[in-house]
Design a protein around this motif. Structure first.
Motif, mmCIF file in Angstrom:
data_model
loop_
_atom_site.group_PDB
_atom_site.id
_atom_site.type_symbol
_atom_site.label_atom_id
_atom_site.label_comp_id
_atom_site.label_asym_id
_atom_site.label_seq_id
_atom_site.Cartn_x
_atom_site.Cartn_y
_atom_site.Cartn_z
ATOM 1 N N VAL A 1 0.835 -1.208 0.000
ATOM 2 C CA VAL A 1 0.000 0.000 0.000
ATOM 3 C C VAL A 1 0.867 1.254 0.000
ATOM 4 O O VAL A 1 0.611 2.213 -0.747
ATOM 5 N N LEU A 2 1.901 1.275 0.829
ATOM 6 C CA LEU A 2 2.788 2.436 0.872
ATOM 7 C C LEU A 2 3.475 2.641 -0.479
ATOM 8 O O LEU A 2 3.632 3.779 -0.942
ATOM 9 N N GLY A 3 3.892 1.555 -1.109
ATOM 10 C CA GLY A 3 4.515 1.670 -2.422
ATOM 11 C C GLY A 3 3.564 2.196 -3.474
ATOM 12 O O GLY A 3 3.909 3.085 -4.274
ATOM 13 N N ILE B 1 9.847 3.581 -10.352
ATOM 14 C CA ILE B 1 10.931 3.544 -9.361
ATOM 15 C C ILE B 1 10.389 3.799 -7.962
ATOM 16 O O ILE B 1 10.782 3.142 -6.993
ATOM 17 N N ALA B 2 9.472 4.739 -7.839
ATOM 18 C CA ALA B 2 8.863 4.995 -6.533
ATOM 19 C C ALA B 2 8.117 3.767 -6.028
ATOM 20 O O ALA B 2 8.220 3.397 -4.841
ATOM 21 N N LEU B 3 7.394 3.095 -6.908
ATOM 22 C CA LEU B 3 6.611 1.925 -6.519
ATOM 23 C C LEU B 3 7.494 0.802 -5.987
ATOM 24 O O LEU B 3 7.281 0.281 -4.887
ATOM 25 N N CYS C 1 10.837 0.749 -5.203
ATOM 26 C CA CYS C 1 11.791 1.092 -4.142
ATOM 27 C C CYS C 1 11.106 1.205 -2.785
ATOM 28 O O CYS C 1 11.608 0.694 -1.776
ATOM 29 N N ILE C 2 9.954 1.862 -2.734
ATOM 30 C CA ILE C 2 9.237 2.007 -1.453
ATOM 31 C C ILE C 2 8.770 0.644 -0.958
ATOM 32 O O ILE C 2 8.916 0.309 0.227
ATOM 33 N N THR C 3 8.218 -0.168 -1.854
ATOM 34 C CA THR C 3 7.736 -1.493 -1.457
ATOM 35 C C THR C 3 8.873 -2.364 -0.944
ATOM 36 O O THR C 3 8.755 -3.014 0.108
ATOM 37 N N ALA C 4 9.988 -2.387 -1.672
ATOM 38 C CA ALA C 4 11.127 -3.215 -1.252
ATOM 39 C C ALA C 4 11.705 -2.737 0.075
ATOM 40 O O ALA C 4 12.017 -3.555 0.960
ATOM 41 N N GLY D 1 3.304 -8.739 -6.685
ATOM 42 C CA GLY D 1 1.881 -8.444 -6.523
ATOM 43 C C GLY D 1 1.574 -6.969 -6.603
ATOM 44 O O GLY D 1 0.535 -6.571 -7.131
ATOM 45 N N ALA D 2 2.482 -6.131 -6.078
ATOM 46 C CA ALA D 2 2.259 -4.690 -6.116
ATOM 47 C C ALA D 2 2.366 -4.151 -7.528
ATOM 48 O O ALA D 2 1.636 -3.228 -7.918
#
Length: 530
Positions: free
Chosen positions: A98-100, A455-457, A459-462, A482-483
């Motif tokens: 969700v944060l990503g 990149i935002a998606l 990097c934040i998720t990882a 999944g994200a």
């Protein structure tokens, strides 16, 4: 060329299926292990739509395709989705995703004030970077423009290839090497009972003292095989046919109970026979094994269940699905009766209930019409996001009375992949003219915007998975898959982390993130678009 253009514009269905065929030919082309797959259909549709501007079939056809895709996803992954919402690791994984997603969404919204990107284009870039066709449909439905499809088509290649490159670099940077685990195959052993501590116990008492993952499916006494029942009292030299997923577990059980015996039970077919059948009857499909009742006089027990390429222990809570191959120990002369009970039809692996699909899809569409009050936004209908939620719940229920909500895996894959393909082809054909007009004006700028959102998606998720929630690496790559959403990313994740965690993570995250992406673009379209 004018004659070809006239033919394509006068025969929209011909154009649609030509787009599908050419798209899949291109989508199967792999460059260093990366292929666009069904996403290539969108680009072929854009090219044909640009060449023949009036060749697009009705938009309703694309909506129907997306409905089939979302419904298939929901009924397949419903159980995993709700299990993920109730487990600690599942909640952590969903929070990271969700944060990503929200981080990438806000990056896309920032493109408007920073670079003058229109809202529908920015949200289309967001949908493309996350390879979310459902989000694209939501933008198209709310904003009624073609800019979303343009942004989607520009960002989509980054949404497929970018996460694959990111996962590769992440595995190299972290030096994570995960060996391929052994195949999920059931092992069997015959164990002679010599430990006097177990002699004189009833069979339920014996089972209570053994690990839950160890199964006892038959007993040999006085040179005769029999199925154990609750009244059976264990005697010295009884031979137990034990099953487990691990050979070491069987060895430990043999040391505890007595000693291993040569395979006499499996060779003897006088009293008990072995039969493998397909589960295709609605009498057993959709029911937990513990709820299946065999007719009076039928001697039968389930030894193992094979689903896809994996064996599963027959626990009471395991729910049979269409196409499962069930290994049975049965009484002599009962083959025909057992086959009738389970169905044993390979056709059942491709059959589905159109009543269930019709009722389930209708319920989802009705739920999507209900306006929900959202503070600061107003009333908002979920549309196809509600259909996905209903399908997820039906997939968790599995059946209601005689209605079996789930579908055979093979039929599910065909139905939802066909629906996705039709949707992509229709959107591409209808958006082609606008795409070429816009890309000629923006040049490489949109490509950079799409890369920034992606990149935002990832990097934040990882970062959230690995360093905030401390999830294992193989679970992390499943959450990232999944994200981001595209199955090609999951396929690559399985290569660098060949365990079952990437698949489980994808199943937990993909449905919920699809809903989050849809809600984000719908709310953003209402708030920012005022």
């Amino acid at each position: 060329m004018d004659a070809v253009r006239t033919l394509l514009e006068s025969q929209p269905l011909l154009t649609l299926f030509l787009t599908v065929a050419v798209g899949y030919v291109i989508g199967e082309c792999s460059i260093k292990g990366v292929a666009l797959g069904s996403g290539a259909v969108l680009f072929v549709g854009l090219a044909i739509g640009g060449f023949a501007p009036r060749s697009a079939p009705p938009a309703l056809l694309g909506t129907l395709g997306l409905l089939l895709f979302l419904y298939g996803i929901g009924v397949q992954y419903g159980a995993q989705f709700f299990a993920g919402l109730s487990s600690t690791d599942g909640l952590k994984a969903n929070a990271a995703a969700v944060l990503g997603v929200l981080g990438s969404g806000f990056v896309s919204l920032a493109l408007g004030p920073l670079f003058g990107v229109k809202l529908d284009q920015a949200l289309g870039l967001f949908a493309g970077a996350g390879t979310s066709t459902a989000s694209l449909q939501a933008v198209l439905a709310v904003l009624k423009g073609e800019g979303a499809a343009v942004g989607y088509s520009v960002a989509y290649p980054f949404g497929v290839a970018g996460p694959i490159l990111f996962l590769y670099l992440l595995s190299v940077a972290l030096a994570r090497r995960i060996d391929t685990p052994p195949a999920h195959l059931i092992e069997t052993a015959e164990i002679a009972l010599r430990n006097q501590a177990f002699v004189g116990l009833t069979f339920p008492e014996l089972k209570a003292r053994l690990p839950a993952s160890l199964g006892i499916v038959a007993v040999r006494r006085a040179h005769h095989n029999q199925l154990p029942d609750d009244d059976l009292v264990m005697q010295t030299d009884d031979v137990l046919l034990a099953t487990a997923m691990d050979r070491d577990e069987l060895r430990k059980a043999a040391e505890l109970l007595g000693e291993l015996q040569p395979g006499r039970m499996m060779r003897s077919r006088e009293d008990l026979d072995y039969l493998r059948v397909f589960a295709s009857s609605r009498v057993v499909v959709g029911r937990p094994l513990g709820d299946i009742r065999f007719p009076d006089g039928m001697v039968c027990t389930i030894a193992h269940v094979r689903r896809g390429d994996a064996d599963m222990l027959p626990t009471p809570g395991l729910i049979l699905e269409f196409g499962d191959r069930v290994g049975l120990l049965i009484g002599s002369g009962q083959r025909d009766a057992v086959r009738r009970l389970f169905g044993d039809s390979i056709k059942g692996t491709a059959e589905l209930s159109y009543i269930s699909i019709g009722v389930g899809a209708a319920l989802g569409l009705l739920a999507g019409l209900i306006p929900l009050p959202i503070p600061g936004v107003g009333k908002l209908s979920l549309g196809l996001a509600a259909l996905l939620l209903v399908a997820l719940y039906l997939g968790k229920m599995r059946r209601l009375g005689s209605l079996v909500w789930t579908m055979p895996l093979s039929a599910n894959l065909v139905l939802r992949n066909f629906g996705l393909t039709v949707f992509l082809a229709q959107v591409g054909l209808s958006s082609g003219p606008k795409f070429f007009a816009t890309i000629g004006l923006t040049g490489a700028a949109f490509l950079l915007y799409g890369a920034a959102i992606l990149i935002a998606l990832v990097c934040i998720t990882a970062a959230c998975c690995l360093w905030i929630f401390r999830l294992p690496f193989d679970a992390t790559v499943g959450v990232i898959s999944g994200a981001t959403g595209n199955p090609a990313i999951l396929a690559f994740a399985n290569r660098i982390a060949p365990t079952d965690r990437p698949d489980v993570g994808y199943a937990m995250i993909f449905p919920s993130m699809t809903i989050v992406k849809i809600l984000f673009v719908e709310i953003a379209a209402v708030i920012v678009g005022r």
